[in-house]
Design a protein around this motif. Structure first.
Motif, mmCIF file in Angstrom:
data_model
loop_
_atom_site.group_PDB
_atom_site.id
_atom_site.type_symbol
_atom_site.label_atom_id
_atom_site.label_comp_id
_atom_site.label_asym_id
_atom_site.label_seq_id
_atom_site.Cartn_x
_atom_site.Cartn_y
_atom_site.Cartn_z
ATOM 1 N N UNK A 47 8.763 1.740 -12.680
ATOM 2 C CA UNK A 47 8.867 2.784 -11.779
ATOM 3 C C UNK A 47 8.853 2.215 -10.211
ATOM 4 N N UNK A 90 0.411 7.109 -10.928
ATOM 5 C CA UNK A 90 1.187 6.948 -12.348
ATOM 6 C C UNK A 90 2.125 5.717 -12.177
ATOM 7 N N UNK A 98 3.452 0.860 -16.092
ATOM 8 C CA UNK A 98 4.439 1.328 -15.366
ATOM 9 C C UNK A 98 4.953 0.951 -14.182
ATOM 10 N N UNK A 109 8.470 -0.967 -8.925
ATOM 11 C CA UNK A 109 9.295 -2.252 -8.445
ATOM 12 C C UNK A 109 10.786 -1.838 -8.779
#
Lengths: 485, 95
Positions: free
Chosen positions: A373, A363, A369, A375
């Motif tokens: 999330x 995910x 995303x 990075x």
């Protein structure tokens, strides 16, 4: 004293003088395994015949006078290490029958020195867990109290040392998986700097964080084991080419003038009273030895667990893509098309925690995303690393708790993954920063469970934390306390 | 809600996991709680912060291009769930 009670350096003195043989030591260790396993379940595989044969070879080496300090010493490995011809399961159904065609470099280095492998140790599945309860081979129990978990994911590695069913073991540490079980089982556990020890032949979980390290009865043994496995390996391009110091020679006992940092973010309200009491006593011990304390700040500590569970799961989702039921590992009996075969093999072969982390990681890396999330977590990782670099401008080492509480009960946290993840709050930042940390026995709780302290070192500062840990050990008797098992 | 059941099904397809209906339900709730927790990273301003992908500063690791022994076909196939001659055997790929 029974042979199985002896440390590596004590065994070596007797082996060298030919007072005892490696075959005797190995048989004694195998008997100890047989006696303790019904209660502890530290081992997945016991390599009895190969061990006795290796012990005979070691005895010849000892007789010929070309023995290393590890020659003839019974050791065991977390089942995440590949051992040629010996089943290596990583605690998973998907690798339950996997026989590796080659050895991990760290194991090869021990083997070349004449160490005797007595078995492969239980662990959380794919090193994902903090309690050893996610193993498909059943939970490992804490030798100090078998109602409690030993910690994880190198729980078998810590439990075997605490049960004295191996002289020393190797584990791996991605977010605390050596230090936390060492603390819970009353042994010494060191997570080296990223790149210090080769990971060739170690089954990957989160490649930017995983590191190999020893679990031992005392700090001297820890220095011996680290010295044996550390160093550059052309087969691991992330291993760092720099000299390996003589760690044992560095154990001078002298910490006078050593500057020890106390990060205010780790000494929080609500810290378990047993943990707090042990740390306060340790600070007094160090003061008595001439060390100086400096209050420091690691301001991004509170964000480490969140960053870790995005980075580690993202890397895991990629690393575990290789288990597809084609080249090795479990394949579903329900055939069908290729896609169905892979998806069913993976669903049947992986346990719940592993699937949860693969899902989270997939995910976090998925389209739309990635920036929010993965990075973001990598940027926060930079802030956490900078916290440590800044702190190490003024201190030589940092003293903290290892785990927020002593070992908890089996089953206590299995239904709430987030609570389980938060039990690694004091160990995870060290992995994100890529530096080193050691857990040393520092007390017992009111219930008689071990409590460890953590010394965090500068990158490649293993000598300093070993010296500081050794000085503490010499000034206290906690490492002499043993599980009643 | 940070994540829906439909998104969980989509991610499971990407991850090649044939989850049961019960697993999908459980994971939706658990992933939702974990994603709500990791949202705390947004409290931090990371504008201009360089992302860290590797803890130790490192250049590319090159080695000489020399021939080394490999593990060989039989060793490579020894753990295969199914094989034919010197190949891994898999179900039909193209319908």
């Amino acid at each position: 004293m029974e042979l199985f009670e002896l440390t590596i350096h004590e065994l070596h003195e007797r082996l060298k003088k030919r007072e005892i043989s490696s075959v005797e030591v190995t048989k004694d260790c195998l008997d100890r395994i047989a006696a303790t396993e019904p209660q502890v379940n530290a081992y997945i595989t016991v390599t009895r015949d190969a061990a006795l044969s290796a012990a005979e070879t070691a005895d010849k080496r000892l007789a010929a006078g070309d023995a290393d300090i590890l020659t003839g010493i019974p050791v065991a490995l977390k089942d995440i290490f590949l051992t040629k011809g010996i089943r290596s399961t990583c605690g998973s159904k998907i690798l339950a029958d996997f026989i590796p065609p080659y050895d991990a470099t760290s194991w090869l280095r021990l083997k070349e020195r004449g160490a005797v492998l007595v078995g492969k140790l239980n662990q959380d599945e794919f090193a994902m867990g903090s309690s050893n309860e996610t193993s498909v081979f059943g939970p490992t129990r804490n030798p100090w109290n078998t109602d409690c978990i030993p910690g994880g994911s190198s729980g078998g590695s810590a439990a075997a040392v605490a049960a004295r069913s191996a002289a020393a073991t190797l584990g791996t540490d991605t977010g605390g998986s050596i230090r936390q079980p060492a603390s819970h089982c009353g042994c010494v556990g060191l997570k080296p700097t990223y790149g210090r020890v080769s990971r060739y032949g170690v089954i990957a979980y989160a490649s930017s964080l995983d590191q190999v390290g020893p679990l031992t009865r005392d700090v001297t043994d820890c220095a011996i084991m680290l010295g044996a496995v550390a160093g550059y390996d052309p087969l691991d391009s992330t291993s760092v080419d720099r000299p390996v110091p003589d760690y044992r020679a560095g154990l001078t006992g002298d910490v006078s003038g050593l500057k020890i940092g106390l990060p205010k973010e780790y000494y929080i309200e609500g810290l378990d009273p047993d943990v707090k009491r042990s740390l306060d006593a340790a600070i007094e011990t160090y003061r008595g030895l001439g060390a100086e304390f400096v209050e420091i700040s690691l301001p991004h500590t509170d964000y480490a667990v969140a960053a870790y569970y995005l980075i580690a799961t993202a890397e895991a989702s990629s690393n575990l893509a290789r288990y597809e039921g084609v080249r090795f590992g479990h394949r579903t009996a329900e055939a069908g098309g290729l896609m169905e075969m892979m998806s069913k093999s993976r669903d049947e072969g992986f346990g719940q925690e592993v699937k949860r982390r693969i899902m989270l990681g997939t995910y976090a890396l998925s389209s739309g995303y990635y920036d929010a999330y993965y990075l973001k977590a990598q940027k926060v990782r930079t802030l956490i690393m900078q916290d440590f670099l800044k702190a190490f401008e003024t201190v030589d080492t940092i003293l903290t708790p290892v785990a927020p509480t002593p070992a908890f009960k089996v089953g206590e946290k299995t239904s709430d993954p987030l609570q389980m993840y938060l039990s690694d709050i004091f160990t995870i930042p060290v992995n994100l920063a890529g530096t080193c940390g050691i857990s040393v026995p520092a007390g017992l709780s009111g219930d008689g469970l071990p409590v460890g302290l953590q010394l965090i070192g500068k990158p490649f500062g293993e000598e300093t934390i070993l010296r500081a840990a050794h000085a503490f050990e010499q000034a206290t008797t906690w490492h002499q306390r043993k599980a009643a098992l | 809600m940070k994540i829906t059941r439909e998104e969980v099904e989509h991610v499971a397809r990407l991850a090649r996991l044939a989850l049961t209906e019960e697993e999908k339900d459980t994971l939706t709730g658990q992933m939702d709680a974990i994603l709500a927790y990791v949202d705390k990273l947004n409290e931090l301003n990371t504008d201009g912060v360089v992302a860290t992908s590797h803890a130790v500063p490192m250049e590319n690791a090159f080695r000489e291009d020399v021939v080394r022994p490999s593990i060989g076909i039989d060793n490579a196939l020894a753990n295969a769930p199914a094989r034919v001659e010197s190949f891994f055997r898999v179900p039909k790929v193209i319908e």
